[in-house]
Design a protein around this motif. Structure first.
Motif, PDB file in Angstrom:
ATOM      1  N   HIS A 373       0.869  -1.683  -0.254  1.00 26.28           N
ATOM      2  CA  HIS A 373      -0.057   0.189  -0.082  1.00 26.28           C
ATOM      3  C   HIS A 373       0.937   1.113   0.210  1.00 26.28           C
ATOM      4  CE1 HIS A 373      -4.066  -2.633   0.940  1.00 26.28           C
ATOM      5  NE2 HIS A 373      -3.499  -3.411   1.150  1.00 26.28           N
ATOM      6  N   GLY A 374       1.738   1.038  -0.820  1.00 25.26           N
ATOM      7  CA  GLY A 374       2.930   2.308  -0.547  1.00 25.26           C
ATOM      8  C   GLY A 374       4.120   1.550  -0.504  1.00 25.26           C
ATOM      9  N   ARG A 375       5.459   2.587  -0.395  1.00 26.58           N
ATOM     10  CA  ARG A 375       6.218   2.965  -0.606  1.00 26.58           C
ATOM     11  C   ARG A 375       7.430   4.021  -0.359  1.00 26.58           C
ATOM     12  NH1 ARG A 375      10.274  -1.960  -3.364  1.00 26.58           N
ATOM     13  NH2 ARG A 375       8.011  -2.706  -2.678  1.00 26.58           N
ATOM     14  N   PHE A 376       8.471   4.169  -0.328  1.00 23.87           N
ATOM     15  CA  PHE A 376       9.451   5.966  -0.302  1.00 23.87           C
ATOM     16  C   PHE A 376      10.419   5.450   0.017  1.00 23.87           C
ATOM     17  CE2 PHE A 376       8.176   6.019   3.661  1.00 23.87           C
ATOM     18  CZ  PHE A 376       8.953   6.617   4.829  1.00 23.87           C
ATOM     19  N   THR A 377      12.018   5.744   0.002  1.00 27.12           N
ATOM     20  CA  THR A 377      13.339   5.470  -0.276  1.00 27.12           C
ATOM     21  C   THR A 377      13.564   6.921   0.997  1.00 27.12           C
ATOM     22  OG1 THR A 377      13.472   4.774  -1.876  1.00 27.12           O
ATOM     23  CG2 THR A 377      15.972   5.321  -0.831  1.00 27.12           C
ATOM     24  N   LEU A 378      14.212   6.148   1.749  1.00 24.52           N
ATOM     25  CA  LEU A 378      14.155   7.259   2.927  1.00 24.52           C
ATOM     26  C   LEU A 378      15.726   8.420   2.359  1.00 24.52           C
ATOM     27  CD1 LEU A 378      13.666   8.132   6.014  1.00 24.52           C
ATOM     28  CD2 LEU A 378      15.911   6.296   6.730  1.00 24.52           C
ATOM     29  N   GLN A 379      15.346   9.894   2.785  1.00 26.38           N
ATOM     30  CA  GLN A 379      16.100  10.594   1.751  1.00 26.38           C
ATOM     31  C   GLN A 379      16.503  12.110   3.028  1.00 26.38           C
ATOM     32  OE1 GLN A 379      18.427  10.392  -0.063  1.00 26.38           O
ATOM     33  NE2 GLN A 379      17.900   8.370  -1.152  1.00 26.38           N
ATOM     34  N   PRO A 380      17.041  12.167   3.772  1.00 24.49           N
ATOM     35  CA  PRO A 380      18.589  12.471   2.534  1.00 24.49           C
ATOM     36  C   PRO A 380      19.735  10.688   3.790  1.00 24.49           C
ATOM     37  CG  PRO A 380      18.851  13.797   4.262  1.00 24.49           C
ATOM     38  CD  PRO A 380      17.237  13.376   4.235  1.00 24.49           C
ATOM     39  N   GLN A 381      20.328   9.969   3.738  1.00 22.60           N
ATOM     40  CA  GLN A 381      21.127   9.504   3.694  1.00 22.60           C
ATOM     41  C   GLN A 381      22.359   9.737   4.473  1.00 22.60           C
ATOM     42  OE1 GLN A 381      20.829   5.114   2.243  1.00 22.60           O
ATOM     43  NE2 GLN A 381      18.566   5.058   1.825  1.00 22.60           N
ATOM     44  N   THR A 382      23.090   9.196   5.729  1.00 22.15           N
ATOM     45  CA  THR A 382      24.116   9.913   6.471  1.00 22.15           C
ATOM     46  C   THR A 382      25.107   8.920   5.309  1.00 22.15           C
ATOM     47  OG1 THR A 382      25.447   9.349   7.964  1.00 22.15           O
ATOM     48  CG2 THR A 382      24.430   7.637   7.957  1.00 22.15           C
ATOM     49  N   THR A 383      26.142   9.862   5.755  1.00 19.75           N
ATOM     50  CA  THR A 383      27.388  10.062   4.727  1.00 19.75           C
ATOM     51  C   THR A 383      28.227   9.174   5.610  1.00 19.75           C
ATOM     52  OG1 THR A 383      28.548  11.799   5.396  1.00 19.75           O
ATOM     53  CG2 THR A 383      26.624  11.373   2.859  1.00 19.75           C
ATOM     54  N   GLN A 384      27.834   8.877   6.750  1.00 16.26           N
ATOM     55  CA  GLN A 384      29.091   8.629   8.210  1.00 16.26           C
ATOM     56  C   GLN A 384      28.771   7.159   8.140  1.00 16.26           C
ATOM     57  OE1 GLN A 384      29.992  12.536  11.123  1.00 16.26           O
ATOM     58  NE2 GLN A 384      27.810  13.321  10.238  1.00 16.26           N
ATOM     59  N   ARG A 385      28.422   6.417   7.998  1.00 18.42           N
ATOM     60  CA  ARG A 385      28.291   4.930   8.304  1.00 18.42           C
ATOM     61  C   ARG A 385      29.076   4.401   7.556  1.00 18.42           C
ATOM     62  NH1 ARG A 385      24.589   3.347   5.063  1.00 18.42           N
ATOM     63  NH2 ARG A 385      22.960   4.427   5.719  1.00 18.42           N
TER      64      ARG A 385
END
Length: 418
Positions: A373-385
């Motif tokens: 029933h829906g989706r999205f991509t988390l943004q922004p994402q860390t550059t420090q992982r």
């Protein structure tokens, strides 16, 4: 924004029990890892059943909660988590309306290992206090309003040995006690007076080393029991005095993370690295009746939830899987549309978070098949992982908000349906 050291943590896993003794909470509160009863099921209703094309509306983003994979406890107008800043781990309180930090307090020295550094557990809120476990095994009790330290104790002082990925469990508050898992020859579990830190009991006849699971409190035939999982076994102890009531072998490999599930006398445990899952019945006399053992729901980490008699989670063998809790029969599997990740349940729906990409998906909790029933991509994402790390913090719905985290980035989304 200050530069933080990279952090990692295996977000622990699974759950189930009945009501814990956490106090001063509201219907929308989420006072501990996997909620007050550790089932990982939000009791809210009226939430969105379909998401817009780009996902639910983002309310705020806090970009400074430190590095690590700690989850969050949400009580009243505050969210509590842990994060690493420079060489220190902190308990951090955030305003749920604005996302702004209220206070931070030192939890302990920075945990370091090959997969990344930083804290790995979720704070527990009870009454006027917050209880949190640092990655190196320091348990702290803080005043909820301002983070002032009340007491602290280390797992090392209790004979516990640091697990390979650090101490990851979330403290359990049970009545007047706070209970944790130092492991070792003095006893797998240890209980303290929650207000003073005075030792109360140890599970002296059960001495397995600590792993990464969190304790589950249950009521079984008139006795309050605490169920915990280690690399060697799953066991139940008397919540009042730590007496070992029963124990069943469950040999793990490399790391045992998911928290046990309990319902109507039936226990379900699972682990990754080819171990699979096992379920058994606990009798009124604490005898054990084996029910099934299978690879069909081998969950590494990310969790399994029990909704209306069915287990849902990501299995190493099958991908996303629905399985009958009582029998172990697989109802459906889905491995093409979403990869491995964490799960959370609310209002008849499942919130899935893919660890590699940060894709978030809403599906119906039903044994009839995958219904998206829906989706999205988390943004922004860390550059420090750390390069070996992924998005491992579990989703949580509380107060009509969906909370997600990628290291120092903490997100709030409106899923209230209003």
């Amino acid at each position: 924004m200050r530069a933080f050291p990279t952090s990692l943590v295996l977000s622990l896993a699974l759950p189930f029990g009945f009501t814990t003794s956490l106090t001063s909470t509201f219907a929308a509160d989420w006072p501990s890892f996997r909620g007050a009863d550790r089932q990982d099921i939000s009791r809210e209703s009226g939430l969105l059943k379909e998401w817009p094309e780009n996902g639910p509306k983002q309310v705020w983003l806090n970009q400074d909660v430190g590095l690590g994979y700690s989850g969050y406890a949400i009580v009243g107008d505050s969210l509590y988590t842990l994060g690493a800043r420079d060489a220190v781990e902190y308990v951090i309180a955030v305003d749920v309306a604005t996302g702004k930090e209220k206070w931070s307090a030192e939890a302990g020295a920075l945990l370091t290992n090959n997969w990344g550094n930083g804290p790995r557990s979720t704070p527990t809120v009870d009454g006027d206090h917050v209880y949190a476990m640092g990655g190196k095994g320091t348990l702290v009790c803080l005043t909820k309003s301002d983070g002032k330290e009340v007491w602290r104790v280390t797992m090392e002082s209790l004979g516990g040995q640091l697990p390979g990925w650090g101490f990851c469990e979330s403290p359990l508050v049970e009545g007047n006690l706070v209970i944790v898992t130092p492991g070792g020859p003095q006893g797998t579990l240890a209980a303290f007076d929650k207000l003073t830190g005075t030792p109360a009991w140890r599970s002296a006849t059960w001495t397995d080393p600590a792993q990464y699971s969190s304790i589950v409190p249950v009521d079984h035939h008139g006795t309050r029991q605490l169920i915990q999982l280690t690399m060697q076994s799953v066991a139940g102890v008397n919540a009042a005095n730590g007496e070992l009531l029963w124990k069943n072998e469950f040999p793990g490999k490399t790391a045992v993370i998911p928290t046990p599930i309990f319902s109507e006398g039936q226990v379900f445990v699972t682990a990754g690295y080819g171990v699979g899952c096992k379920s058994f019945k606990i009798g009124a006399d604490n005898s054990i009746e084996e029910l099934y053992q299978t690879l069909e729901m081998g969950n590494h980490h990310g969790g399994v939830v029990l909704v209306n008699g069915h287990l849902y989670g990501f299995a190493e063998k099958n991908g996303w899987t629905c399985m009958d809790f009582k029998t172990g029969e697989v109802k459906w599997v889905e491995k093409r549309t979403l990869g491995k990740g964490a799960i959370h349940a609310a209002d008849g729906m499942l919130y899935l978070l893919e660890e590699k990409t940060g894709t978030v998906v809403l599906i119906t909790a039903t044994p009839e098949g995958w219904q998206e029933h829906g989706r999205f991509t988390l943004q922004p994402q860390t550059t420090q992982r750390n390069p070996k790390g992924m998005i491992w913090t579990h989703p949580v719905v509380s107060g009509g908000r969906l909370y997600l985290r990628d290291q120092e980035l903490l997100f709030s989304f409106d899923v209230s349906g209003k």
